[in-house]
Design an enzyme around this catalytic site. Sequence first.
Site, PDB file in Angstrom:
ATOM      1  N   ARG A  48      48.277  11.530 -50.217  1.00  0.00           N
ATOM      2  CA  ARG A  48      47.624  10.245 -50.153  1.00  0.00           C
ATOM      3  C   ARG A  48      47.567   9.548 -48.787  1.00  0.00           C
ATOM      4  NH1 ARG A  48      50.866   6.097 -51.134  1.00  0.00           N
ATOM      5  NH2 ARG A  48      51.898   7.006 -52.962  1.00  0.00           N
ATOM      6  N   TYR A 101      23.026  -3.328 -52.957  1.00  0.00           N
ATOM      7  CA  TYR A 101      23.294  -2.346 -54.093  1.00  0.00           C
ATOM      8  C   TYR A 101      24.151  -3.142 -55.081  1.00  0.00           C
ATOM      9  CZ  TYR A 101      25.861   1.265 -56.325  1.00  0.00           C
ATOM     10  OH  TYR A 101      26.312   2.293 -57.354  1.00  0.00           O
ATOM     11  N   ASP A 174      26.551  -1.864 -44.165  1.00  0.00           N
ATOM     12  CA  ASP A 174      26.526  -0.668 -45.209  1.00  0.00           C
ATOM     13  C   ASP A 174      25.577   0.166 -44.735  1.00  0.00           C
ATOM     14  OD1 ASP A 174      26.058   1.079 -47.369  1.00  0.00           O
ATOM     15  OD2 ASP A 174      26.512  -0.491 -48.983  1.00  0.00           O
ATOM     16  N   LYS A 199      25.884   9.784 -51.026  1.00  0.00           N
ATOM     17  CA  LYS A 199      24.361   9.851 -50.834  1.00  0.00           C
ATOM     18  C   LYS A 199      23.951  10.735 -49.622  1.00  0.00           C
ATOM     19  CE  LYS A 199      24.909   6.755 -53.980  1.00  0.00           C
ATOM     20  NZ  LYS A 199      25.031   5.137 -53.578  1.00  0.00           N
TER      21      LYS A 199
HETATM   22  C1  LIG Z   1      25.675   4.269 -53.842  1.00  0.00           C
HETATM   23  C2  LIG Z   1      26.029   3.096 -53.160  1.00  0.00           C
HETATM   24  C3  LIG Z   1      27.093   2.245 -52.888  1.00  0.00           C
HETATM   25  C4  LIG Z   1      28.623   2.492 -53.812  1.00  0.00           C
HETATM   26  O1  LIG Z   1      29.086   3.781 -53.381  1.00  0.00           O
HETATM   27  P1  LIG Z   1      29.483   4.840 -54.645  1.00  0.00           P
HETATM   28  O2  LIG Z   1      29.896   6.103 -54.065  1.00  0.00           O
HETATM   29  O3  LIG Z   1      28.618   4.981 -55.540  1.00  0.00           O
HETATM   30  O4  LIG Z   1      31.095   4.057 -55.059  1.00  0.00           O
HETATM   31  C5  LIG Z   1      27.290   1.278 -51.859  1.00  0.00           C
HETATM   32  N1  LIG Z   1      26.238   1.116 -51.177  1.00  0.00           N
HETATM   33  C6  LIG Z   1      25.105   1.738 -51.220  1.00  0.00           C
HETATM   34  C7  LIG Z   1      23.975   1.239 -50.412  1.00  0.00           C
HETATM   35  C8  LIG Z   1      24.856   2.578 -52.277  1.00  0.00           C
HETATM   36  O5  LIG Z   1      23.701   3.278 -52.469  1.00  0.00           O
END
Ligand SMILES: *Cc1c(COP(=O)(O)O)cnc(C)c1O
Length: 387
Positions: A48, A101, A174, A199
């Site tokens: 962890r 998101y 982000d 992603k």
């Molecule tokens: C998918 C996504 C998230 C969240 O991520 P997870 O891996 O699904 O928890 C946050 N910001 C954006 C822009 C996303 O497309």
Amino acid sequence: MTGFSTRAIHAGQEPDPRTGAVVPAIYQTSTYKQDGVGGLRDGYEYSRSANPTRTALEECIAELEGGAKGFAFASGLAAEDTIMRSLLSPGDHMIIPTDAYGGTYRLIDKIQKVWGIDHSLAKVSQADAIRGEIRPGVTKMIWIETPTNPLLGIADIEAIAAIAHEAGALLVVDNTFASAYLQQPLALGADIVLHSTTKYSGGHSDVVGGAVVVSKNVAVPEFADAATRIGFHQNSMGAVAGPMDSWLVLRGLKTLAVRMERHCDNAEKVVDYLRSRSDVTHIHYPGLDSHPGHDIAARQMRRFGGMVSFQLAGGEQHAVDVIGRTKIWTLGESLGGVESLIEHPGRMTHASVVGTELEVPADLIRLSVGIEDADDLIADLAQALDA
Ligand SMILES: *Cc1c(COP(=O)(O)O)cnc(C)c1O
């Protein structure tokens, strides 16, 4: 180190000194033998706290974003929660995008608010609107996405960093939609960058993960120890990326640059096709001259990305029907994988924001343009639209 792809392939990933293995091992272990009590080898004690495969990913992603320190998490939302909880306290205020998101908004509105973090919404494409929401001494964080999900709005990172820092607030970006290859927020003044590595970073739709990178020059003195605080929280709360998941993201990052070039090529071709159709009423793509954020995107992004949203004459039901007819475009949530995905944000990814200021147009279709042959993607869209 030198260029982006050289870093993606080598940073944090020296060949194993014992075996010469070129690819980092998946250290599928929870604990580590100690040489006498407290005698740790290389600092590893418990997975962890730290794991060598995760360390490799954390070093690689920090190098790719040009930051001081990287952290890998079990999901993008775990990464987001860690940023908010480790740096903000009850009573603090944050400014968040009106177009974001849905899960990010849910985390802030349903979890952080109860904990005592207040928020205001502002359009990220309007830096002055963000300035207008600042509560002096109370606003500690400005949170943006660019391009935004799902409307592909563009925020001026440099301008918003200046607004944040003048107010004594951190700028968090982000960077999921652009990826580290297309956009480098820390170089533009952001203090913290985060990814859903699920992603583009992972890129193969086979892993859920998140990452945070902290700048070498956090601009707000109160948060100079941001990396230490995030690291402490990561270990205390424990939503870490496991060894196998870390390895999958590391493997994905090696081809990020070539994949993104193809995603961008294909997205441009799909946009050209959509422009040729009279039943497409609006295309949301920052690569278009007509996009209100085009000039800013051209300045701060290498290219314009693989995400395209569009609206269709005929309303919500028609959009839903078209989405149901594609054969190569897979109907599904998520984005950024090698395979093309199609979805209806209003009923799928953004269902959690229906009835809020973040609600998206009902006739909106979102495409995650994959790296298949563009002609096949266009032919499939054509048959779905014409049926
Ligand atoms: C998918 C996504 C998230 C969240 O991520 P997870 O891996 O699904 O928890 C946050 N910001 C954006 C822009 C996303 O497309």
